[in-house]
Design a protein around this motif. Structure first.
Motif, PDB file in Angstrom:
ATOM      1  N   PRO A  81       0.783  -1.242   0.000  1.00 33.29           N
ATOM      2  CA  PRO A  81       0.000   0.000   0.000  1.00 33.29           C
ATOM      3  C   PRO A  81       0.818   1.297   0.000  1.00 33.29           C
ATOM      4  CG  PRO A  81       0.184  -0.817   2.230  1.00 33.29           C
ATOM      5  CD  PRO A  81       0.961  -1.781   1.364  1.00 33.29           C
ATOM      6  N   TYR A  82       2.134   1.208   0.265  1.00 32.37           N
ATOM      7  CA  TYR A  82       2.855   2.435   0.606  1.00 32.37           C
ATOM      8  C   TYR A  82       3.311   3.272  -0.585  1.00 32.37           C
ATOM      9  CZ  TYR A  82       2.721   0.915   5.432  1.00 32.37           C
ATOM     10  OH  TYR A  82       2.290   0.535   6.678  1.00 32.37           O
ATOM     11  N   HIS A  83       3.191   2.738  -1.805  1.00 33.59           N
ATOM     12  CA  HIS A  83       3.498   3.588  -2.968  1.00 33.59           C
ATOM     13  C   HIS A  83       2.505   4.758  -3.032  1.00 33.59           C
ATOM     14  CE1 HIS A  83       0.266   1.102  -4.279  1.00 33.59           C
ATOM     15  NE2 HIS A  83       0.375   1.338  -5.587  1.00 33.59           N
ATOM     16  N   VAL A  84       1.302   4.549  -2.494  1.00 28.52           N
ATOM     17  CA  VAL A  84       0.291   5.617  -2.458  1.00 28.52           C
ATOM     18  C   VAL A  84       0.754   6.738  -1.519  1.00 28.52           C
ATOM     19  CG1 VAL A  84      -2.078   6.161  -1.739  1.00 28.52           C
ATOM     20  CG2 VAL A  84      -1.609   4.097  -3.087  1.00 28.52           C
ATOM     21  N   HIS A  85       1.282   6.373  -0.353  1.00 27.92           N
ATOM     22  CA  HIS A  85       1.797   7.378   0.591  1.00 27.92           C
ATOM     23  C   HIS A  85       2.944   8.173  -0.041  1.00 27.92           C
ATOM     24  CE1 HIS A  85      -0.403   4.804   3.327  1.00 27.92           C
ATOM     25  NE2 HIS A  85      -0.210   5.649   4.319  1.00 27.92           N
ATOM     26  N   LEU A  86       3.822   7.452  -0.736  1.00 32.68           N
ATOM     27  CA  LEU A  86       4.985   8.115  -1.334  1.00 32.68           C
ATOM     28  C   LEU A  86       4.574   9.031  -2.482  1.00 32.68           C
ATOM     29  CD1 LEU A  86       7.559   5.179  -1.234  1.00 32.68           C
ATOM     30  CD2 LEU A  86       7.437   7.182   0.261  1.00 32.68           C
ATOM     31  N   ALA A  87       3.598   8.599  -3.259  1.00 31.59           N
ATOM     32  CA  ALA A  87       3.117   9.439  -4.358  1.00 31.59           C
ATOM     33  C   ALA A  87       2.480  10.715  -3.821  1.00 31.59           C
ATOM     34  CB  ALA A  87       2.116   8.663  -5.221  1.00 31.59           C
ATOM     35  N   ALA A 111       5.591  19.825   5.985  1.00 26.60           N
ATOM     36  CA  ALA A 111       5.463  19.052   7.224  1.00 26.60           C
ATOM     37  C   ALA A 111       4.581  17.821   7.012  1.00 26.60           C
ATOM     38  CB  ALA A 111       4.886  19.943   8.326  1.00 26.60           C
ATOM     39  N   ARG A 112       3.477  18.007   6.296  1.00 30.03           N
ATOM     40  CA  ARG A 112       2.587  16.882   5.990  1.00 30.03           C
ATOM     41  C   ARG A 112       3.323  15.812   5.178  1.00 30.03           C
ATOM     42  NH1 ARG A 112      -1.307  16.090   9.434  1.00 30.03           N
ATOM     43  NH2 ARG A 112      -3.345  16.963   8.954  1.00 30.03           N
ATOM     44  N   SER A 113       4.160  16.257   4.248  1.00 28.52           N
ATOM     45  CA  SER A 113       4.879  15.286   3.409  1.00 28.52           C
ATOM     46  C   SER A 113       5.803  14.417   4.256  1.00 28.52           C
ATOM     47  CB  SER A 113       5.677  16.007   2.303  1.00 28.52           C
ATOM     48  OG  SER A 113       6.826  16.651   2.820  1.00 28.52           O
ATOM     49  N   PHE A 114       6.422  15.005   5.267  1.00 22.13           N
ATOM     50  CA  PHE A 114       7.306  14.213   6.134  1.00 22.13           C
ATOM     51  C   PHE A 114       6.511  13.254   7.014  1.00 22.13           C
ATOM     52  CE2 PHE A 114      10.408  17.218   4.677  1.00 22.13           C
ATOM     53  CZ  PHE A 114      11.576  16.484   4.647  1.00 22.13           C
ATOM     54  N   GLN A 115       5.329  13.672   7.453  1.00 22.77           N
ATOM     55  CA  GLN A 115       4.469  12.742   8.190  1.00 22.77           C
ATOM     56  C   GLN A 115       4.121  11.532   7.325  1.00 22.77           C
ATOM     57  OE1 GLN A 115       1.259  15.439   9.236  1.00 22.77           O
ATOM     58  NE2 GLN A 115       1.875  15.423  11.385  1.00 22.77           N
ATOM     59  N   LEU A 116       3.772  11.791   6.071  1.00 20.06           N
ATOM     60  CA  LEU A 116       3.385  10.713   5.159  1.00 20.06           C
ATOM     61  C   LEU A 116       4.525   9.740   4.902  1.00 20.06           C
ATOM     62  CD1 LEU A 116       1.200  12.549   2.494  1.00 20.06           C
ATOM     63  CD2 LEU A 116       0.549  10.457   3.696  1.00 20.06           C
ATOM     64  N   MET A 117       5.718  10.296   4.651  1.00 27.29           N
ATOM     65  CA  MET A 117       6.824   9.391   4.293  1.00 27.29           C
ATOM     66  C   MET A 117       7.269   8.549   5.485  1.00 27.29           C
ATOM     67  SD  MET A 117      10.113  11.943   3.652  1.00 27.29           S
ATOM     68  CE  MET A 117       9.372  13.432   3.010  1.00 27.29           C
ATOM     69  N   THR A 118       7.124   9.058   6.708  1.00 25.71           N
ATOM     70  CA  THR A 118       7.522   8.246   7.865  1.00 25.71           C
ATOM     71  C   THR A 118       6.562   7.080   8.082  1.00 25.71           C
ATOM     72  OG1 THR A 118       6.304   9.699   9.375  1.00 25.71           O
ATOM     73  CG2 THR A 118       8.638  10.166   9.066  1.00 25.71           C
ATOM     74  N   ARG A 125      15.063   4.364   4.201  1.00 28.78           N
ATOM     75  CA  ARG A 125      15.742   4.760   2.962  1.00 28.78           C
ATOM     76  C   ARG A 125      14.893   5.727   2.144  1.00 28.78           C
ATOM     77  NH1 ARG A 125      18.468   1.009  -1.787  1.00 28.78           N
ATOM     78  NH2 ARG A 125      19.248   2.763  -3.018  1.00 28.78           N
ATOM     79  N   VAL A 126      13.579   5.501   2.076  1.00 28.28           N
ATOM     80  CA  VAL A 126      12.753   6.448   1.318  1.00 28.28           C
ATOM     81  C   VAL A 126      12.707   7.795   2.034  1.00 28.28           C
ATOM     82  CG1 VAL A 126      11.337   4.655   0.208  1.00 28.28           C
ATOM     83  CG2 VAL A 126      10.532   5.706   2.328  1.00 28.28           C
ATOM     84  N   LEU A 127      12.754   7.763   3.367  1.00 26.57           N
ATOM     85  CA  LEU A 127      12.804   9.005   4.134  1.00 26.57           C
ATOM     86  C   LEU A 127      14.089   9.773   3.802  1.00 26.57           C
ATOM     87  CD1 LEU A 127      11.529  10.776   6.351  1.00 26.57           C
ATOM     88  CD2 LEU A 127      12.719   9.371   8.042  1.00 26.57           C
ATOM     89  N   ASP A 128      15.188   9.055   3.711  1.00 28.79           N
ATOM     90  CA  ASP A 128      16.480   9.658   3.379  1.00 28.79           C
ATOM     91  C   ASP A 128      16.454  10.279   1.983  1.00 28.79           C
ATOM     92  OD1 ASP A 128      19.322  10.132   3.820  1.00 28.79           O
ATOM     93  OD2 ASP A 128      19.673   8.542   2.360  1.00 28.79           O
ATOM     94  N   ILE A 129      15.900   9.537   1.014  1.00 30.17           N
ATOM     95  CA  ILE A 129      15.861  10.011  -0.377  1.00 30.17           C
ATOM     96  C   ILE A 129      15.006  11.274  -0.500  1.00 30.17           C
ATOM     97  CG2 ILE A 129      15.002   9.463  -2.706  1.00 30.17           C
ATOM     98  CD1 ILE A 129      15.738   6.473  -2.004  1.00 30.17           C
ATOM     99  N   LEU A 130      13.821  11.248   0.083  1.00 29.72           N
ATOM    100  CA  LEU A 130      12.909  12.387  -0.059  1.00 29.72           C
ATOM    101  C   LEU A 130      13.359  13.591   0.776  1.00 29.72           C
ATOM    102  CD1 LEU A 130       9.600  10.360  -0.145  1.00 29.72           C
ATOM    103  CD2 LEU A 130      10.466  11.803  -1.986  1.00 29.72           C
ATOM    104  N   ALA A 131      13.972  13.326   1.939  1.00 32.69           N
ATOM    105  CA  ALA A 131      14.513  14.435   2.736  1.00 32.69           C
ATOM    106  C   ALA A 131      15.659  15.109   1.988  1.00 32.69           C
ATOM    107  CB  ALA A 131      14.984  13.920   4.091  1.00 32.69           C
ATOM    108  N   ASN A 132      16.532  14.296   1.383  1.00 34.04           N
ATOM    109  CA  ASN A 132      17.637  14.851   0.594  1.00 34.04           C
ATOM    110  C   ASN A 132      17.117  15.640  -0.597  1.00 34.04           C
ATOM    111  OD1 ASN A 132      19.820  14.001   2.116  1.00 34.04           O
ATOM    112  ND2 ASN A 132      19.986  12.025   1.087  1.00 34.04           N
ATOM    113  N   ALA A 133      16.081  15.107  -1.248  1.00 34.67           N
ATOM    114  CA  ALA A 133      15.506  15.806  -2.403  1.00 34.67           C
ATOM    115  C   ALA A 133      14.939  17.160  -1.979  1.00 34.67           C
ATOM    116  CB  ALA A 133      14.420  14.946  -3.047  1.00 34.67           C
ATOM    117  N   SER A 134      14.271  17.201  -0.838  1.00 37.34           N
ATOM    118  CA  SER A 134      13.694  18.459  -0.348  1.00 37.34           C
ATOM    119  C   SER A 134      14.791  19.496  -0.103  1.00 37.34           C
ATOM    120  CB  SER A 134      12.912  18.211   0.950  1.00 37.34           C
ATOM    121  OG  SER A 134      11.846  17.320   0.722  1.00 37.34           O
ATOM    122  N   ALA A 135      15.911  19.044   0.475  1.00 38.45           N
ATOM    123  CA  ALA A 135      17.032  19.956   0.722  1.00 38.45           C
ATOM    124  C   ALA A 135      17.660  20.413  -0.592  1.00 38.45           C
ATOM    125  CB  ALA A 135      18.085  19.269   1.597  1.00 38.45           C
ATOM    126  N   THR A 136      17.776  19.486  -1.549  1.00 32.81           N
ATOM    127  CA  THR A 136      18.369  19.806  -2.852  1.00 32.81           C
ATOM    128  C   THR A 136      17.516  20.809  -3.613  1.00 32.81           C
ATOM    129  OG1 THR A 136      19.382  17.616  -2.961  1.00 32.81           O
ATOM    130  CG2 THR A 136      19.188  18.813  -5.035  1.00 32.81           C
TER     131      THR A 136
END
Length: 333
Positions: free
Chosen positions: A73-79, A126-133, A139-150
């Motif tokens: 189910p979690y591809h929906v959260h990531l999308a 903030a909502r996006s970080f709640q969703l990804m956790t 690892r997906v948290l790391d990728i998306l957090a890095n992307a946000s900083a980039t």
């Protein structure tokens, strides 16, 4: 392939193939953009999210996960996370750029104010970080957090490089990788990671998203000097009026003689623009082959995206993703 299917854009084909998943993503977005205490949050968010955006980035996440055989189910959260990050950056960008139009409609900062746009953008981050956790995957948290900083880094770099004629193609590529390609590559990469794909496939998905994002941005830059506002959703020449050093301008400046460089200094660095300057800028870019060379660069990045897909499993979604890479540059052929 039937004529009916062939006539549809790759984006339309993706939307059909991922319709059930996208319905779940949209429901999750509506649920998470709600706010019990601040009704302005869903008002501002809905204005942008429901403005007819193509939802391309979340569909890339869904497609990557499905392509790698994911059934959870979690591809929906990531999308939904990817769409929230994208929407937050748009809200912030429109304030920074002092934009008045987005997707053919008045921007949120025009309808409400800059403060609302910035703060609602913060809320969506903030909502996006709640969703990804909620995926429980570090690892997906790391990728998306890095992307946000980039993304933020790319925007700040663009601020400092924007009206500086010393900005070269290397800096331009760094800006584009930040403000556009970072979210494309994160969107595809996390789809593979959540599916538990092997490392070579995850890398291929990253490479595809990165190249697709760069091709997409170069095409967008070119359209600003030759598209119609109906095609690009903004006014032709906006980048010129905002004094943005996009790729065709950078190429023209690099090849300019003294008189031409004085023109670019006046209109870009000093911001002294008058009637006929946009037309002269386009003429200079055409004289030096800057538009044609930028077009070639976009086509090269599109080809790189297609090449990356060859390292992924044979799947109908892979074919549509390849067509998408061709399609994003087809408008400038």
């Amino acid at each position: 392939m039937s004529l009916d299917i062939a006539a549809k854009t790759p984006h339309d084909q993706l939307a059909e193939m991922l319709a059930a998943d996208m319905a779940a993503v949209n429901a999750l977005i509506r649920d998470r953009m709600a706010s019990e205490h601040a009704p302005r949050i869903p008002e501002v968010t809905a204005h942008l999210i429901e403005a007819g955006g193509k939802r391309l980035r979340p569909m890339l996440t869904l497609a990557a996960a499905r392509l790698c055989g994911y059934a959870g189910p979690y591809h929906v959260h990531l999308a939904a996370t990817v769409e929230f990050i994208h929407t937050a950056t748009l809200l912030h960008d429109d304030v920074v750029d002092e934009s008045t139009q987005r997707r053919g409609r008045p921007t949120a900062n025009l309808l409400w104010d800059n403060k609302s746009s910035v703060l609602v953008g913060d809320y969506l981050f903030a909502r996006s970080f709640q969703l990804m956790t909620e995926t429980g995957n570090m690892r997906v948290l790391d990728i998306l957090a890095n992307a946000s900083a980039t993304i933020a880094e790319g925007e700040v770099l663009q601020l400092t490089a924007a009206q500086d004629l010393a900005t070269d193609e290397g800096i331009y590529l760094q800006v584009v990788r930040g403000k556009t390609a970072a979210l494309f590559s994160a969107a595809t990469e996390v789809g593979g990671v959540i599916a538990g794909a092997e490392e070579a496939q995850v890398r291929a998905l990253f490479d595809y998203g990165d190249a697709l994002g760069i091709a997409f941005q170069i095409a967008d830059d070119l359209l600003d000097y030759g598209g119609t506002s109906a095609v690009i959703g903004k006014n032709t020449g906006d980048d010129f009026r905002e004094r943005k050093l996009t790729l065709p301008v950078i190429k023209a400046v690099a090849r300019a003689n003294a008189a031409e460089r004085a023109f670019w200094t006046r209109v870009i660095e000093k911001g002294q623009q008058g009637d006929g300057d946009l037309e002269q800028a386009i003429a200079l870019m055409q004289r030096h082959g800057a538009m044609e060379d930028a077009r070639s660069d976009a086509l090269m990045w599109s080809a790189k995206a297609c090449a990356a897909l060859e390292r992924l499993p044979n799947h109908p979604l892979r074919d549509v993703l390849a067509e998408l890479a061709d399609f994003v540059v087809s408008r400038i052929r």
